[in-house]
Design an enzyme around this catalytic site. Structure first.
Site, PDB file in Angstrom:
ATOM      1  N   SER A   1      -1.858  20.630  -2.169  1.00  0.00           N
ATOM      2  CA  SER A   1      -2.231  20.291  -2.472  1.00  0.00           C
ATOM      3  C   SER A   1      -2.729  20.425  -4.222  1.00  0.00           C
ATOM      4  CB  SER A   1      -3.139  19.011  -2.194  1.00  0.00           C
ATOM      5  OG  SER A   1      -3.251  17.881  -3.444  1.00  0.00           O
TER       6      SER A   1
ATOM      7  N   LYS B   1      -6.802  19.560   1.343  1.00  0.00           N
ATOM      8  CA  LYS B   1      -5.255  18.695   2.107  1.00  0.00           C
ATOM      9  C   LYS B   1      -4.268  20.085   2.607  1.00  0.00           C
ATOM     10  CE  LYS B   1      -3.227  15.895   0.897  1.00  0.00           C
ATOM     11  NZ  LYS B   1      -2.114  14.708   0.206  1.00  0.00           N
TER      12      LYS B   1
ATOM     13  N   HIS C   1       6.250   2.284  20.760  1.00  0.00           N
ATOM     14  CA  HIS C   1       5.532   0.912  19.788  1.00  0.00           C
ATOM     15  C   HIS C   1       4.532   2.004  19.200  1.00  0.00           C
ATOM     16  CE1 HIS C   1       8.624  -2.195  21.989  1.00  0.00           C
ATOM     17  NE2 HIS C   1       7.913  -1.694  23.143  1.00  0.00           N
TER      18      HIS C   1
ATOM     19  N   GLU D   1       9.165  17.192   5.747  1.00  0.00           N
ATOM     20  CA  GLU D   1       8.507  15.831   5.167  1.00  0.00           C
ATOM     21  C   GLU D   1       9.911  16.134   4.790  1.00  0.00           C
ATOM     22  OE1 GLU D   1       5.237  13.875   3.196  1.00  0.00           O
ATOM     23  OE2 GLU D   1       5.170  16.530   3.411  1.00  0.00           O
TER      24      GLU D   1
END
Ligand code: ARG
Length: 461
Positions: free
Chosen positions: A281, A287, A160, A294
């Site tokens: 980025s 970043k 979880h 992804e």
């Protein structure tokens, strides 16, 4: 508007085909990818026709030489595929006419495009399956080596998304080894059902010629010959099996990708993606984005889509061949390309990871050992349910008092159960891991065993 007539395709028609219709029905913009398989199948078909004396030896030699020239033309990029010739099969046959004249007309004896395209797809799918298996094997080999190298790294295991119990990072990696091993097994099993010769079925009913299907099967490396001509030209369940195996493999990849994404956040910082596998980025200089992971996560969607699309094409399709079946190709090719691409990217991405073992360790709060504390009480005679209740109260007390379990006094422990002794302090992350010696558990000895077994498997790839 009518366009240039292609006699061999127009048959009994008097009018030319409409230009939009021509574009609409044409499959050559995508099925050109079958050219090698188409030529290979045609060459063996012609050889069989000669062996059976359906065509002469000389005719076969001429056809074969012509096909080889066409193969060379396509391989070298000189061949011009024409839309008005509809598909890869007609493009090749038409060129054969140009090269060797009317003898080319003998090639399509005892054959229909229906069994021809089924053959080409099976040859392509067989090759694709082997490629997928090899790519998955390379990924698995990397995972096993990573697991061996990082055997000392302990990390929080989650259920979880909550810290549950400590596990070895290698145990986590070997979980994926197992998943991808089953993917490999699925593709291997799928390959067996792909590997059946459909050629020799004709349009749907079989052939009125003395063909030797076993000979063709042997020459093309098929394990068997299809048993029913209608089935052979009209089913694409082998495409569906490949696509469903691919969907499951993508699902596995997407989960691994998701873990990399989560773990490379500042909040987790368990891993750092190698520079070669990250992007930056355009606006936020700090970043380092895990875009590769992804995209693997996202591309899973289109692979599922192709499976659903093809299942829908097949649903309620009347016997036998229908043009609907032409829709098997783009989805299949894209599934194959996407899957291989994603496996390779994930293998590289995983190998590029910098593992932050200290961060993994210090992210674990002592509460992650609560199950071990309950097991401790079980060893001192409590039932597991009672022990669970005691430790629940203990944890709640510790949290309320802003303390970790190892910061509590023994006398505080004793308020929850008389059975607690000072040896409760011996419960550590490492001991928790090492206690889990059940078969398939996370104890170092068990994980090492699984790595050894895996190495035997990867060594045999
Ligand atoms: N392009 C077609 C396909 O992919 C080839 C078979 C055409 N057969 C036919 N009867 N029109 O299925």
């Amino acid at each position: 508007m009518g366009v240039k007539k292609e006699a061999r395709l127009r048959g009994r028609f008097k009018e030319d085909i409409d230009a939009a219709v021509q574009r609409f029905v044409a499959s050559v913009p995508f099925d050109w990818r079958l050219y090698r398989h188409d030529i290979e199948g045609s060459a063996v078909h012609a050889e069989m026709l000669a062996k059976q004396k359906i065509i002469s030896r000389k005719e076969f030699e001429k056809i074969k030489a012509g096909l080889q020239d066409i193969l060379a033309e396509i391989d070298s990029g000189k061949f011009k595929f024409k839309l008005e010739l509809e598909d890869v099969h007609m493009n090749i046959e038409s060129r054969l006419f140009e090269l060797i004249g009317d003898t080319a007309g003998k090639l399509h004896t005892a054959r229909s495009r229906n069994d021809q395209v089924a053959l080409d797809m099976r040859l392509f799918a067989r090759e694709a399956t082997v490629r997928v298996i090899q790519t998955l094997q390379a990924l698995n080999t990397r995972l096993v080596e990573m697991a061996a190298k990082n055997i000392k790294v302990v990390m929080p295991g989650y259920t979880h998304m909550q810290q549950a119990q400590p596990v070895l990072f290698s145990h986590y990696l070997m979980a994926y080894f197992e998943m991808f091993s089953r993917d490999i097994a699925r593709f291997e099993s799928c390959r067996e059902r792909i590997n059946v010769l459909p050629l020799g079925s004709g349009a749907l009913a079989g052939l009125p010629y003395p063909v030797d299907r076993e000979f063709v099967a042997k020459r093309l490396g098929f394990g068997s010959v299809s048993a029913n001509s209608m089935d052979a030209v009209s089913d694409r369940d082998f495409v569906l099996e490949f696509e469903s195996s691919a969907a499951i493999a993508m699902m596995h990849l997407s989960r691994m990708a998701e873990d990399v994404i989560t773990w490379s956040t500042m909040e987790f910082a368990f891993v750092e993606v190698g520079d070669a596998y990250a992007t930056s980025s355009s606006i936020m200089p700090q970043k380092k984005n895990p875009d590769t992971a992804e995209l693997v996560r996202a591309k899973t969607g289109r692979v599922y889509g192709h499976l659903l699309g093809m299942l829908t094409v097949m649903k309620g399709l009347p016997q036998a061949y229908n043009r609907d079946l032409q829709e098997d190709k783009e989805g299949f090719f894209d599934t194959f390309d996407t899957l291989v691409y994603c496996i390779e990217i994930m293998a590289g991405l995983m190998a590029s990871l910098k593992i932050n073992a200290a961060r993994m360790k210090y992210s674990m709060l002592s509460y992650i050992l609560a199950t071990d504390v309950a097991d401790y009480l079980v060893n001192k005679g409590l039932s597991f349910r009672e022990a669970h209740a005691v430790v629940s109260r203990l944890v709640s007390y510790a949290i309320d008092n802003n303390k970790e379990l190892n910061e509590l006094e023994i006398k505080e422990y004793k308020e929850f159960s008389e059975r607690f002794e000072s040896d409760v302090r011996n419960i550590t992350l490492q001991k928790s891991v090492e206690a889990r010696t059940s078969q398939g558990g996370t104890a170092t000895a068990e994980v090492k065993k699984s790595i050894e077994k895996a190495r035997e498997i990867t060594g045999g790839y």
